[in-house]
Design a protein around this motif. Structure first.
Motif, PDB file in Angstrom:
ATOM      1  N   ALA A  20       0.855  -1.184   0.000  1.00 19.47           N
ATOM      2  CA  ALA A  20       0.000   0.000   0.000  1.00 19.47           C
ATOM      3  C   ALA A  20       0.891   1.234   0.000  1.00 19.47           C
ATOM      4  CB  ALA A  20      -0.900   0.013   1.222  1.00 19.47           C
ATOM      5  N   PRO A  21       0.660   2.181  -0.895  1.00  9.57           N
ATOM      6  CA  PRO A  21       1.508   3.372  -0.943  1.00  9.57           C
ATOM      7  C   PRO A  21       1.460   4.152   0.371  1.00  9.57           C
ATOM      8  CG  PRO A  21       0.116   3.214  -2.901  1.00  9.57           C
ATOM      9  CD  PRO A  21      -0.375   2.190  -1.938  1.00  9.57           C
ATOM     10  N   ALA A  22       2.614   4.661   0.770  1.00 15.21           N
ATOM     11  CA  ALA A  22       2.681   5.477   1.982  1.00 15.21           C
ATOM     12  C   ALA A  22       1.710   6.643   1.865  1.00 15.21           C
ATOM     13  CB  ALA A  22       4.107   5.973   2.191  1.00 15.21           C
ATOM     14  N   GLY A  23       1.024   6.936   2.962  1.00 16.86           N
ATOM     15  CA  GLY A  23       0.060   8.023   2.972  1.00 16.86           C
ATOM     16  C   GLY A  23      -1.333   7.613   2.559  1.00 16.86           C
ATOM     17  N   SER A  24      -1.486   6.432   1.970  1.00 16.56           N
ATOM     18  CA  SER A  24      -2.815   5.972   1.590  1.00 16.56           C
ATOM     19  C   SER A  24      -3.571   5.517   2.837  1.00 16.56           C
ATOM     20  CB  SER A  24      -2.723   4.818   0.584  1.00 16.56           C
ATOM     21  OG  SER A  24      -2.163   3.670   1.202  1.00 16.56           O
ATOM     22  N   GLN A  25      -4.887   5.474   2.719  1.00 17.62           N
ATOM     23  CA  GLN A  25      -5.695   5.050   3.860  1.00 17.62           C
ATOM     24  C   GLN A  25      -5.379   3.619   4.255  1.00 17.62           C
ATOM     25  OE1 GLN A  25      -7.918   7.121   5.647  1.00 17.62           O
ATOM     26  NE2 GLN A  25      -7.645   5.387   7.050  1.00 17.62           N
ATOM     27  N   LEU A  26      -5.173   2.752   3.251  1.00 18.28           N
ATOM     28  CA  LEU A  26      -4.873   1.359   3.560  1.00 18.28           C
ATOM     29  C   LEU A  26      -3.538   1.211   4.276  1.00 18.28           C
ATOM     30  CD1 LEU A  26      -6.000  -1.079   0.703  1.00 18.28           C
ATOM     31  CD2 LEU A  26      -6.550  -1.161   3.122  1.00 18.28           C
ATOM     32  N   ALA A  27      -2.564   2.023   3.889  1.00 18.45           N
ATOM     33  CA  ALA A  27      -1.264   1.965   4.566  1.00 18.45           C
ATOM     34  C   ALA A  27      -1.418   2.335   6.035  1.00 18.45           C
ATOM     35  CB  ALA A  27      -0.264   2.890   3.881  1.00 18.45           C
ATOM     36  N   GLU A  28      -2.184   3.377   6.301  1.00 15.25           N
ATOM     37  CA  GLU A  28      -2.390   3.791   7.687  1.00 15.25           C
ATOM     38  C   GLU A  28      -3.194   2.753   8.464  1.00 15.25           C
ATOM     39  OE1 GLU A  28      -0.958   6.464   9.129  1.00 15.25           O
ATOM     40  OE2 GLU A  28       0.069   6.575   7.197  1.00 15.25           O
ATOM     41  N   ASP A  29      -4.223   2.221   7.814  1.00 17.06           N
ATOM     42  CA  ASP A  29      -5.051   1.213   8.480  1.00 17.06           C
ATOM     43  C   ASP A  29      -4.234  -0.037   8.814  1.00 17.06           C
ATOM     44  OD1 ASP A  29      -7.137   2.946   8.198  1.00 17.06           O
ATOM     45  OD2 ASP A  29      -8.161   1.827   6.615  1.00 17.06           O
ATOM     46  N   TYR A  30      -3.444  -0.485   7.841  1.00 14.67           N
ATOM     47  CA  TYR A  30      -2.645  -1.693   8.070  1.00 14.67           C
ATOM     48  C   TYR A  30      -1.621  -1.465   9.177  1.00 14.67           C
ATOM     49  CZ  TYR A  30       0.904  -5.280   7.434  1.00 14.67           C
ATOM     50  OH  TYR A  30       1.815  -6.283   7.662  1.00 14.67           O
ATOM     51  N   TYR A  31      -1.005  -0.282   9.184  1.00 17.26           N
ATOM     52  CA  TYR A  31       0.001  -0.016  10.213  1.00 17.26           C
ATOM     53  C   TYR A  31      -0.645  -0.029  11.602  1.00 17.26           C
ATOM     54  CZ  TYR A  31       4.091   2.004  12.471  1.00 17.26           C
ATOM     55  OH  TYR A  31       5.189   2.206  13.279  1.00 17.26           O
ATOM     56  N   GLY A  32      -1.807   0.591  11.718  1.00 14.57           N
ATOM     57  CA  GLY A  32      -2.506   0.597  13.008  1.00 14.57           C
ATOM     58  C   GLY A  32      -2.912  -0.795  13.445  1.00 14.57           C
ATOM     59  N   ALA A  33      -3.378  -1.619  12.488  1.00 13.50           N
ATOM     60  CA  ALA A  33      -3.776  -2.993  12.813  1.00 13.50           C
ATOM     61  C   ALA A  33      -2.566  -3.841  13.179  1.00 13.50           C
ATOM     62  CB  ALA A  33      -4.521  -3.608  11.627  1.00 13.50           C
ATOM     63  N   MET A  34      -1.451  -3.647  12.445  1.00 12.43           N
ATOM     64  CA  MET A  34      -0.256  -4.430  12.728  1.00 12.43           C
ATOM     65  C   MET A  34       0.303  -4.095  14.105  1.00 12.43           C
ATOM     66  SD  MET A  34       3.398  -4.468  10.747  1.00 12.43           S
ATOM     67  CE  MET A  34       3.575  -2.762  11.219  1.00 12.43           C
ATOM     68  N   CYS A  35       0.308  -2.821  14.461  1.00  9.76           N
ATOM     69  CA  CYS A  35       0.784  -2.433  15.792  1.00  9.76           C
ATOM     70  C   CYS A  35      -0.107  -3.040  16.887  1.00  9.76           C
ATOM     71  CB  CYS A  35       0.824  -0.909  15.913  1.00  9.76           C
ATOM     72  SG  CYS A  35       2.149  -0.136  14.959  1.00  9.76           S
ATOM     73  N   ALA A  36      -1.402  -3.121  16.615  1.00  7.17           N
ATOM     74  CA  ALA A  36      -2.296  -3.759  17.580  1.00  7.17           C
ATOM     75  C   ALA A  36      -1.963  -5.246  17.717  1.00  7.17           C
ATOM     76  CB  ALA A  36      -3.748  -3.576  17.134  1.00  7.17           C
ATOM     77  N   ALA A  37      -1.630  -5.885  16.598  1.00  3.73           N
ATOM     78  CA  ALA A  37      -1.242  -7.301  16.653  1.00  3.73           C
ATOM     79  C   ALA A  37       0.055  -7.491  17.427  1.00  3.73           C
ATOM     80  CB  ALA A  37      -1.095  -7.860  15.237  1.00  3.73           C
ATOM     81  N   ILE A  38       0.961  -6.529  17.340  1.00  6.49           N
ATOM     82  CA  ILE A  38       2.207  -6.593  18.114  1.00  6.49           C
ATOM     83  C   ILE A  38       1.881  -6.547  19.605  1.00  6.49           C
ATOM     84  CG2 ILE A  38       4.360  -5.382  18.656  1.00  6.49           C
ATOM     85  CD1 ILE A  38       4.248  -4.307  15.739  1.00  6.49           C
ATOM     86  N   ASN A  39       0.961  -5.669  19.981  1.00  7.46           N
ATOM     87  CA  ASN A  39       0.534  -5.616  21.384  1.00  7.46           C
ATOM     88  C   ASN A  39       0.007  -6.978  21.837  1.00  7.46           C
ATOM     89  OD1 ASN A  39       1.200  -2.926  21.728  1.00  7.46           O
ATOM     90  ND2 ASN A  39      -0.878  -2.167  21.373  1.00  7.46           N
ATOM     91  N   PHE A  40      -0.774  -7.608  20.959  1.00  4.85           N
ATOM     92  CA  PHE A  40      -1.334  -8.916  21.289  1.00  4.85           C
ATOM     93  C   PHE A  40      -0.221  -9.942  21.477  1.00  4.85           C
ATOM     94  CE2 PHE A  40      -3.289 -13.011  20.537  1.00  4.85           C
ATOM     95  CZ  PHE A  40      -4.539 -12.896  21.124  1.00  4.85           C
ATOM     96  N   ALA A  41       0.793  -9.900  20.616  1.00  6.02           N
ATOM     97  CA  ALA A  41       1.895 -10.865  20.707  1.00  6.02           C
ATOM     98  C   ALA A  41       2.657 -10.703  22.015  1.00  6.02           C
ATOM     99  CB  ALA A  41       2.836 -10.701  19.515  1.00  6.02           C
ATOM    100  N   TRP A  42       2.903  -9.466  22.435  1.00  5.83           N
ATOM    101  CA  TRP A  42       3.594  -9.246  23.707  1.00  5.83           C
ATOM    102  C   TRP A  42       2.789  -9.839  24.870  1.00  5.83           C
ATOM    103  CZ3 TRP A  42       4.772  -3.745  21.744  1.00  5.83           C
ATOM    104  CH2 TRP A  42       6.069  -3.694  21.218  1.00  5.83           C
ATOM    105  N   VAL A  43       1.492  -9.608  24.860  1.00  3.29           N
ATOM    106  CA  VAL A  43       0.654 -10.142  25.934  1.00  3.29           C
ATOM    107  C   VAL A  43       0.625 -11.665  25.870  1.00  3.29           C
ATOM    108  CG1 VAL A  43      -1.701 -10.250  26.825  1.00  3.29           C
ATOM    109  CG2 VAL A  43      -0.740  -8.050  26.131  1.00  3.29           C
ATOM    110  N   ASN A  44       0.577 -12.203  24.674  1.00  4.07           N
ATOM    111  CA  ASN A  44       0.576 -13.660  24.532  1.00  4.07           C
ATOM    112  C   ASN A  44       1.805 -14.268  25.207  1.00  4.07           C
ATOM    113  OD1 ASN A  44      -0.476 -16.152  23.429  1.00  4.07           O
ATOM    114  ND2 ASN A  44       1.226 -16.093  21.982  1.00  4.07           N
ATOM    115  N   ARG A  45       2.989 -13.701  24.927  1.00  3.57           N
ATOM    116  CA  ARG A  45       4.216 -14.232  25.539  1.00  3.57           C
ATOM    117  C   ARG A  45       4.255 -13.946  27.039  1.00  3.57           C
ATOM    118  NH1 ARG A  45       6.109 -12.527  20.388  1.00  3.57           N
ATOM    119  NH2 ARG A  45       6.844 -10.493  21.111  1.00  3.57           N
ATOM    120  N   GLN A  46       3.679 -12.814  27.451  1.00  4.86           N
ATOM    121  CA  GLN A  46       3.665 -12.482  28.875  1.00  4.86           C
ATOM    122  C   GLN A  46       2.830 -13.492  29.666  1.00  4.86           C
ATOM    123  OE1 GLN A  46       5.337 -10.048  30.596  1.00  4.86           O
ATOM    124  NE2 GLN A  46       4.504 -10.942  32.462  1.00  4.86           N
ATOM    125  N   LEU A  47       1.682 -13.889  29.122  1.00 10.55           N
ATOM    126  CA  LEU A  47       0.840 -14.859  29.826  1.00 10.55           C
ATOM    127  C   LEU A  47       1.511 -16.225  29.908  1.00 10.55           C
ATOM    128  CD1 LEU A  47      -1.259 -12.589  29.657  1.00 10.55           C
ATOM    129  CD2 LEU A  47      -2.972 -14.334  29.142  1.00 10.55           C
TER     130      LEU A  47
END
Length: 964
Positions: A753-780
């Motif tokens: 997705a080209p930088a600055g596009s809505q999809l690029a921003e959406d994917y980045y926000g979703a991916m960062c949320a998945a990273i949060n999930f991964a940290w919690v997964n390993r923490q548990l």
């Protein structure tokens, strides 16, 4: 050596361990490989170099794309690859982070609700209105379809089983096996898969007509009519889902239903079957009673016996009148002049099959052996009074017509005079399905039984038996033909017999023409009853089948669907198919404390840390939990008692990505994550208790809290199904929305997705949320490990100083500022796929605990080679955008590993030779992760250390290991 040639790609040596693919053609920048010559030999053995070269075509790539010493072929972008891509004029690519895509050709038949099937491609445009059948282990259930995707041509392979089931799929499409979902690339001939032999009937859109209107109830109480209207069954249309449920209920009632007191309708069957009928009653808006149980005495031919009878009832007068209006007889069935419902011949074949299969479930005998290897013809019969016999005959004649329209032959309808009952002279009518094997296959696989699990399981076995029998007959026919040909060519009978592993008498009869018709199976071939004892059918009606061939089938356009059910599979062509990071925890225990207790410890960890494919985690999450975890990461774990403040202080980004946006994560991804919070998963994910064997930098090791002989715990896993789903969702949306960019790239798997596009921003926000999930997964998981250690060693985790050393992500794209060409600083999307961040001291992103010493780096090795702790090297920023390797890197595929190694032998060797205790969900998992499957982690780390991108601090070696 100053150049290195590999399959048409020439690399130039820049300096020791640095090789460059010069910029040419559509490359936006050069590409670099960091490796010794030995590692380069291994890296160049697959498509890694071509994938790295392709990655430089992504717009906005700065400096060069880099392959780490552990690099190997990935999907579009090599595992071990790093690329810094400009956040203003570049792009963000799920393929350069990691994603999961599984595809089937458009002609693949998918099982749908109501006993239907359709080609996968036909679901485009209507998938949201459909339900696919999901085999969840406990049942075969319909599930909403939430996703439909179509992709460009991809290589596909045909899988064939011992009973002749066939399917084509891409190499990464998962198939259900005894070990869980396994990708096709990881299957081999001889492996076992689960199949669903029932096929159903082709979907056809019903002709719309009104079945019942208010006028059909004009003599009824207006309140009864309102009840039917409130439940949306009046007016009733042929296209209503409620009508399809009613077809099943009506068919079953004609067999095993009756009326009771005022408004009562009773149904009789086994408890598991009554649950299904009750479910359909609820689907049409009525409330069934509980299931009743009572013992009843019976007498048949003078023999008395007792049996337990199970039943339930409905007490709605409206429901009872609804069944009567649809054609259910009001009085005793034997004397009621009912025949087929008048609307039946206006319905599609699959709708008529709903009605008849429910009747067969109640009335038809189950598949059984007639003469060892031949089956009885399945039959239905009913008793009618002489006066209503013609109605009964018409009922069966309509049934014959329906079955005949599907190519299923029946016998003539039989009439038998019976003893008159106390009121009437009666006639017994009987209709049977011809027991020719191919005819029975059509019946059992297209119509079969409904509301009777025992008969359904038996019919699944019958289908597989008949298919197996047919394959054996075909084999013997082929041998007979070949033997005849050899004899005609002058070969001696004795020589011909020696050619085949078959009875000599069979060859002789084939040569001399002493056989009429097709050959029969040999004596060694099991009878039906013997076969039934040998195989097990799951509650979801899946049965094991052996893979006998996997062959390339060319390149084809491929499709996929995603279901809402948490099992995330569906039935296609009869097969059940599917639709990271690392942390280290320290302790103050020494190896002496653990020796002699390894088996106790590995058993306790295996029992208490969820692992393997599918659901189940430490925490049974709610929808609100998932939202909070995606938003706040490790802060949620702290608030809920799964972490201590120091855990956050020693985690990358302190365990929270502030750019996360849970609203950009699909509901399907959230549903996948909900029951997997705190679970290892499968494949190369593991939990390993280790001892520190070597310290290379005393000062840095002291800052990290590491010393020789110390016990540490390494946890390697990711965001489970949630992270995969995020990448899959966005990859497919990006493919459609930014098709223009995709056409400019040499590999469609690099969709971006080209930088600055809505999809690029959406994917980045979703991916960062998945990273949060991964940290919690390993923490548990770490929380669970602390509790296990407390029980095994009988002291608190604080006494054992079980503290987090560090947690770092492996598959990620992050916005970071780096120096690029000519010393310019730019914000980049740094894509690390199978690579790890490796920041040196002073980098502002580091947690305060490591700001002066540099970031800890954890590089897992194989079970027999140990792992390493490094720290971010001074050259990492200039050489690799602050990155280094993330592991040893695979040398061979999982399929090859299973061919080379036997899981039990690997476990025994590790225990006897290296004193490493391994426990896994299956031997296949151990074989796939055998030490010989991976590159030399010592060499990978040596290169990293020599280049100054990751400095060696300490080496560890396994004590015990659990795998999914």
């Amino acid at each position: 050596m100053t150049t290195y040639d590999a399959d048409g790609i020439t690399l130039e040596k820049v300096r020791d361990y640095v090789w460059e693919i010069p910029q040419e053609g559509g490359m936006n920048r050069p590409a670099r490989v960091l490796a010794s010559e030995d590692l380069l030999d291994e890296i160049s053995d697959d498509k890694t170099l071509q994938q790295l070269k392709n990655a430089t075509h992504l717009p906005g790539v700065r400096k060069y794309a880099v392959c780490m010493p552990d690099g190997h072929q990935g999907y579009g972008f090599p595992v071990g690859g790093v690329a810094g891509i400009d956040t203003e004029n570049g792009c963000i690519s799920p393929g350069a982070v990691g994603y999961d895509i599984n595809c089937l050709p458009g002609g693949t038949e998918v099982r749908l609700s109501f006993g239907r099937r359709t080609e996968l491609r036909n679901l485009e445009g209507r998938f949201e209105e459909e339900q696919a059948m999901v085999a969840d282990g406990d049942d075969l259930v319909p599930s909403d379809i939430r996703l439909f995707t179509q992709s460009e041509e991809k290589p596909v392979y045909e899988v064939e089983t011992a009973t002749g089931h066939r399917i084509e799929a891409t190499g990464d499409h998962p198939f259900r096996t005894p070990e869980g979902m396994t990708e096709l690339d990881d299957l081999s001939t001889g492996d076992e898969v689960r199949v669903q032999p029932f096929e159903g009937i082709d979907h056809e859109e019903p002709s719309e007509f009104t079945v019942l209107t208010k006028e059909d109830f004009e003599d009824e109480n207006p309140q009864l009519v309102r009840v039917l209207e409130d439940r949306d069954v009046l007016p009733l249309s042929s296209t209503d889902d409620e009508f399809n449920h009613l077809l099943k209920i009506l068919g079953f009632f004609l067999g095993d239903g009756s009326y009771g007191g005022p408004g009562q309708v009773w149904f009789y069957a086994e408890p598991e079957d009554l649950k299904a009928v009750r479910s359909d009653v609820r689907e049409v808006g009525f409330k069934p009673s509980k299931i009743y149980e009572r013992d009843r005495s019976h007498e048949v031919n003078g023999n008395e016996f007792e049996r337990t009878e199970y039943s339930f009832k409905t007490t709605s007068k409206a429901f009872r009148r609804l069944l009567v209006a649809l054609g259910a007889p009001e009085g005793p069935k034997v004397e009621s002049g009912y025949s087929s419902p008048e609307f039946l011949d206006r319905l599609t074949d699959w709708q008529r099959a709903l009605f008849y299969s429910a009747y067969f479930g109640a009335e038809m005998n189950e598949p059984s052996a007639q003469h060892d290897k031949n089956l009885y013809c399945p039959k239905v019969s009913q008793t009618r009074t002489v006066g209503t016999a013609e109605d009964g005959f018409q009922f069966y004649d309509d049934m014959r017509e329906f079955l005949g329209s599907l190519g299923i032959e029946t016998n003539e309808i039989e009439r038998f005079e019976t003893d008159s009952n106390s009121k009437h002279d009666t006639v017994r009518l009987r209709l049977g399905v011809k027991n020719d094997s191919k005819n029975l296959l059509r019946f059992f696989s297209q119509v079969g039984y409904r509301y009777n699990q025992k008969k359904r399981r038996r019919s699944v076995k019958a289908i597989q038996y008949l298919r197996t029998k047919e394959r054996e007959i075909e084999r013997r026919e082929e041998i007979a033909s070949e033997a005849q040909t050899l004899a005609d060519g002058g070969s001696e009978p004795g020589d011909i017999k020696a050619e085949y592993d078959i009875n000599g008498r069979f060859v002789e009869r084939s040569i001399w023409g002493g056989r009429d018709g097709r050959p029969r199976p040999g004596k060694a071939f099991p009878g039906f009853e013997e076969y039934c004892e040998q195989v097990e059918v799951g509650d979801d009606l899946a049965i094991p089948d052996e893979v006998v061939a996997i062959d390339p089938a060319g390149r084809k356009e491929v499709y996929d669907i995603g279901v809402s059910h948490e099992a995330h599979n569906f039935v296609a062509n009869g097969f059940v198919v599917s639709n990271c990071g690392v942390r280290m925890m320290k302790t103050n225990l020494t190896y002496d404390d653990v020796q002699g207790r390894e088996e106790e410890l590995v058993d306790a960890l295996f029992a208490n840390v969820p692992s393997g494919l599918g659901g189940g985690g430490v925490h049974e999450g709610t929808a609100d939990d998932v939202e909070a975890i995606l938003d706040r990461g490790m802060e949620w774990a702290l608030e809920n008692g799964y972490a201590v403040p120091e855990d956050l202080e020693h985690c990358e980004d302190e365990g929270v990505r502030p750019d996360s946006d849970p609203s950009r994560v699909s509901q399907k991804a959230k549903d996948r994550g909900k029951n997997q919070i705190g679970s290892l998963g499968s494949g190369n994910h593991f939990l390993e208790v280790q001892r520190v064997t070597d310290v290379y930098r005393d000062d840095v090791a002291a800052e990290f809290g590491l010393s020789e002989d110390q016990i540490v715990v390494l946890i390697h896993c990711g965001s489970r199904g949630l992270g995969h789903q995020v990448c899959t969702d966005y990859l497919r949306e990006i493919e459609q929305t930014h098709a223009g960019l995709l056409q400019q790239l040499p590999d469609k798997e690099l969709a971006a997705a080209p930088a600055g596009s809505q999809l690029a921003e959406d994917y980045y926000g979703a991916m960062c949320a998945a990273i949060n999930f991964a940290w919690v997964n390993r923490q548990l998981i770490m929380h669970q490990v602390r509790q296990v250690f407390e029980k095994v060693f009988d002291r608190s985790h604080t006494e054992m100083e079980m503290d987090l050393l560090y947690d770092v992500a492996h598959n990620i794209a992050k916005k970071e500022t780096h120096e690029v060409e000519d010393g310019e600083e730019r914000e980049l999307f740094v894509h690390r796929k199978g690579a790890t961040r490796a920041f040196p001291a002073g980098r502002p992103e580091l947690p305060p605990a490591y700001s002066d010493v540099g970031q800890p780096i954890i590089i897992p090795g194989s079970m027999g080679a140990g792992s390493y702790v490094l720290r971010g090297g001074e050259q990492s920023l200039s050489e690799t955008f602050g990155s280094t390797a993330h592991g040893a890197g695979r040398l061979m595929s999982r399929t090859q590993a299973k061919q080379e190694f036997w899981g039990g032998d690997v476990q025994d060797d590790l225990r006897e030779q290296d004193h490493v205790y391994v426990k896994a969900q299956s031997g296949a998992t151990v074989a796939e992760e055998a030490p010989g499957v991976y590159k030399d982690v010592d060499e990978v780390v040596r290169v990293s250390d020599a280049l100054g991108i990751g400095d060696r601090v300490a080496r560890t070696f396994p004590v015990c290991n659990i795998k999914g």
